[in-house]
Design a protein around this motif. Structure first.
Motif, PDB file in Angstrom:
ATOM      1  N   ALA A   1       0.833  -1.209   0.000  1.00 57.12           N
ATOM      2  CA  ALA A   1       0.000   0.000   0.000  1.00 57.12           C
ATOM      3  C   ALA A   1       0.864   1.254   0.000  1.00 57.12           C
ATOM      4  O   ALA A   1       0.606   2.204  -0.748  1.00 57.12           O
ATOM      5  CB  ALA A   1      -0.939   0.000   1.205  1.00 57.12           C
TER       6      ALA A   1
ATOM      7  N   ASP B   1       0.875   3.803  -3.126  1.00 57.27           N
ATOM      8  CA  ASP B   1       0.424   5.156  -2.793  1.00 57.27           C
ATOM      9  C   ASP B   1       1.474   6.187  -3.214  1.00 57.27           C
ATOM     10  O   ASP B   1       1.177   7.146  -3.928  1.00 57.27           O
ATOM     11  CB  ASP B   1       0.148   5.256  -1.289  1.00 57.27           C
TER      12      ASP B   1
ATOM     13  N   ARG C   1       1.360   9.045  -6.287  1.00 55.16           N
ATOM     14  CA  ARG C   1       1.468  10.485  -6.036  1.00 55.16           C
ATOM     15  C   ARG C   1       2.668  11.096  -6.760  1.00 55.16           C
ATOM     16  O   ARG C   1       2.580  12.210  -7.279  1.00 55.16           O
ATOM     17  CB  ARG C   1       1.533  10.754  -4.529  1.00 55.16           C
TER      18      ARG C   1
ATOM     19  N   HIS D   1      -7.856  13.210  -3.693  1.00 56.17           N
ATOM     20  CA  HIS D   1      -8.054  12.069  -2.790  1.00 56.17           C
ATOM     21  C   HIS D   1      -7.300  10.877  -3.359  1.00 56.17           C
ATOM     22  O   HIS D   1      -7.315  10.635  -4.563  1.00 56.17           O
ATOM     23  CB  HIS D   1      -9.554  11.743  -2.685  1.00 56.17           C
ATOM     24  N   LEU D   2      -6.640  10.136  -2.482  1.00 63.53           N
ATOM     25  CA  LEU D   2      -6.009   8.877  -2.861  1.00 63.53           C
ATOM     26  C   LEU D   2      -6.006   7.968  -1.644  1.00 63.53           C
ATOM     27  O   LEU D   2      -5.536   8.352  -0.571  1.00 63.53           O
ATOM     28  CB  LEU D   2      -4.568   9.084  -3.348  1.00 63.53           C
ATOM     29  N   GLU D   3      -6.563   6.799  -1.807  1.00 65.81           N
ATOM     30  CA  GLU D   3      -6.519   5.786  -0.765  1.00 65.81           C
ATOM     31  C   GLU D   3      -6.195   4.459  -1.421  1.00 65.81           C
ATOM     32  O   GLU D   3      -6.816   4.089  -2.432  1.00 65.81           O
ATOM     33  CB  GLU D   3      -7.860   5.693  -0.034  1.00 65.81           C
ATOM     34  N   VAL D   4      -5.199   3.762  -0.898  1.00 64.72           N
ATOM     35  CA  VAL D   4      -4.813   2.450  -1.399  1.00 64.72           C
ATOM     36  C   VAL D   4      -5.086   1.446  -0.291  1.00 64.72           C
ATOM     37  O   VAL D   4      -4.533   1.545   0.801  1.00 64.72           O
ATOM     38  CB  VAL D   4      -3.328   2.410  -1.815  1.00 64.72           C
ATOM     39  N   ASP D   5      -5.957   0.503  -0.570  1.00 63.74           N
ATOM     40  CA  ASP D   5      -6.373  -0.515   0.393  1.00 63.74           C
ATOM     41  C   ASP D   5      -5.924  -1.869  -0.151  1.00 63.74           C
ATOM     42  O   ASP D   5      -6.361  -2.288  -1.219  1.00 63.74           O
ATOM     43  CB  ASP D   5      -7.895  -0.460   0.551  1.00 63.74           C
TER      44      ASP D   5
ATOM     45  N   ASP E   1      -8.592   4.090  -4.615  1.00 66.63           N
ATOM     46  CA  ASP E   1      -9.654   5.086  -4.688  1.00 66.63           C
ATOM     47  C   ASP E   1      -8.959   6.418  -4.966  1.00 66.63           C
ATOM     48  O   ASP E   1      -8.282   6.958  -4.094  1.00 66.63           O
ATOM     49  CB  ASP E   1     -10.426   5.118  -3.371  1.00 66.63           C
TER      50      ASP E   1
END
Length: 183
Positions: free
Chosen positions: A84, A88, A92, A104-108, A137
């Motif tokens: 992650a 991420d 970026r 917004h950036l989310e790594v799951d 996301d």
């Protein structure tokens, strides 16, 4: 440090030049060490991540599915965290290089394993994760060309060291230093 204070191009340009002239300098070694594990029960330990001493120590525990207490991140969680973090930051960095402002950036990251393999309950079950999934996301600022955002994602997947390592595999050697136990 705020996003506005970091110029990715400014940091990358000298590296591109240097690695073209001296490709051997582009080869780095990362590291983590579990410095001691005999002072605690076998379901807990400590790791020190880093190729240099950052003064960081992480406690880990073992998942209840293999007898642990599940009271601290387990090695699988740490593997997911490494993926992650890599995806991420790579996303970026590439967004910055391409001039894409992310709102917004989310790594799951999740990983699935059948622990019957590691516990040797059934010998035909492989030891190791059978699958991993990265859910990204991402939202760029209004007006950003969706194709450009897709380019960011494709380039991040291509350039993410941990993702590519997991996808293609890597040889792992184990060396053992053993001193005989004595009376």
């Amino acid at each position: 440090m705020t996003p506005e204070t970091v110029d990715v191009r400014e940091r990358h340009l000298p590296l591109y030049r240097r690695y073209q002239e001296a490709p051997e300098e582009a080869k780095i070694t990362d590291r983590a060490i579990a410095p001691a594990g005999v002072d605690v029960d076998p379901f807990h330990g400590i790791i020190e991540p880093g190729s240099q001493d950052y003064g960081v120590r992480w406690e880990f525990g073992i998942h209840r599915a293999v007898g642990g207490f599940h009271d601290a991140p387990n090695p699988g969680d740490i593997l997911c965290a490494a993926l992650a973090a890599c995806l991420d930051s790579t996303t970026r960095i590439i967004a910055d290089r391409l001039g894409v402002t992310l709102e917004h950036l989310e790594v799951d990251v999740t990983a699935d394993v059948d622990v019957r393999g590691t516990l040797v309950v059934e010998e035909d079950i492989p030891v190791g994760f059978q699958s991993m999934e990265c859910n990204v996301d991402i939202r760029a600022e209004d007006g950003t060309d969706p194709e450009l955002v897709e380019t960011v994602i494709e380039a991040a997947e291509y350039s993410c060291v941990n993702l590519q390592t997991l996808r293609s595999g890597v040889p792992v050697e184990t060396s053992i230093e053993m001193e005989p136990g004595g009376d």
